[in-house]
Design a protein around this motif. Structure first.
Motif, PDB file in Angstrom:
ATOM      1  N   HIS A  69       0.832  -1.209   0.000  1.00 29.55           N
ATOM      2  CA  HIS A  69       0.000   0.000   0.000  1.00 29.55           C
ATOM      3  C   HIS A  69       0.868   1.261   0.000  1.00 29.55           C
ATOM      4  O   HIS A  69       0.594   2.224  -0.736  1.00 29.55           O
ATOM      5  CB  HIS A  69      -0.943  -0.002   1.205  1.00 29.55           C
ATOM      6  CG  HIS A  69      -1.806   1.206   1.301  1.00 29.55           C
ATOM      7  ND1 HIS A  69      -2.840   1.447   0.428  1.00 29.55           N
ATOM      8  CD2 HIS A  69      -1.773   2.269   2.139  1.00 29.55           C
ATOM      9  CE1 HIS A  69      -3.410   2.600   0.733  1.00 29.55           C
ATOM     10  NE2 HIS A  69      -2.780   3.122   1.780  1.00 29.55           N
ATOM     11  N   ALA A  72       2.284   1.718  -3.450  1.00 26.31           N
ATOM     12  CA  ALA A  72       1.290   2.094  -4.455  1.00 26.31           C
ATOM     13  C   ALA A  72       0.703   3.482  -4.218  1.00 26.31           C
ATOM     14  O   ALA A  72       0.434   4.219  -5.173  1.00 26.31           O
ATOM     15  CB  ALA A  72       0.174   1.057  -4.488  1.00 26.31           C
ATOM     16  N   GLU A  73       0.506   3.843  -2.949  1.00 24.97           N
ATOM     17  CA  GLU A  73      -0.250   5.062  -2.643  1.00 24.97           C
ATOM     18  C   GLU A  73       0.556   6.144  -1.923  1.00 24.97           C
ATOM     19  O   GLU A  73       0.129   7.285  -1.883  1.00 24.97           O
ATOM     20  CB  GLU A  73      -1.459   4.703  -1.770  1.00 24.97           C
ATOM     21  CG  GLU A  73      -2.266   3.540  -2.269  1.00 24.97           C
ATOM     22  CD  GLU A  73      -3.567   3.955  -2.911  1.00 24.97           C
ATOM     23  OE1 GLU A  73      -4.032   5.054  -2.602  1.00 24.97           O
ATOM     24  OE2 GLU A  73      -4.076   3.169  -3.706  1.00 24.97           O
ATOM     25  N   GLY A  74       1.692   5.764  -1.364  1.00 22.17           N
ATOM     26  CA  GLY A  74       2.446   6.727  -0.570  1.00 22.17           C
ATOM     27  C   GLY A  74       3.601   7.328  -1.344  1.00 22.17           C
ATOM     28  O   GLY A  74       3.783   7.084  -2.537  1.00 22.17           O
TER      29      GLY A  74
END
Length: 96
Positions: A69, A72-74
């Motif tokens: 995560h 992918a998102e940070g």
């Protein structure tokens, strides 16, 4: 309160930990009952392996969810921090 990936499988995780807890209580009984030392050591080994299996499951989930995560998102720094956190956890597990 934060919710982590294992929240959906918390019951199974708690079941495994209760099983380990039962093994530890069994060890206490073995000592109380003056069981042969090698038999106690064998049970300690089994308890350690059971706890290590829980640790590996948690680590796998951390890598598959928390680290993935963050990647992918940070930000790149957040992802690197999650990887470093996982590496430190593995290091602690290997020392124990």
């Amino acid at each position: 309160m934060a919710q982590y990936w294992y929240s959906t499988d918390k019951k199974a995780l708690q079941t495994r930990l209760r099983r380990v807890e039962g093994q530890i209580r069994g060890l206490q009984r073995m000592v109380d009952e003056d069981v042969y030392c090698i038999d106690i050591l064998t049970q300690i080994s089994a308890s350690n392996k059971a706890l290590q299996a829980v640790a590996v499951e948690l680590l796998e989930g951390h890598l598959g969810h928390c680290v993935a995560h963050a990647q992918a998102e940070g930000t790149e720094e957040e992802a690197a921090a999650k990887v470093k956190e996982a590496t430190a956890a593995v290091s602690r597990l290997l020392r124990s």
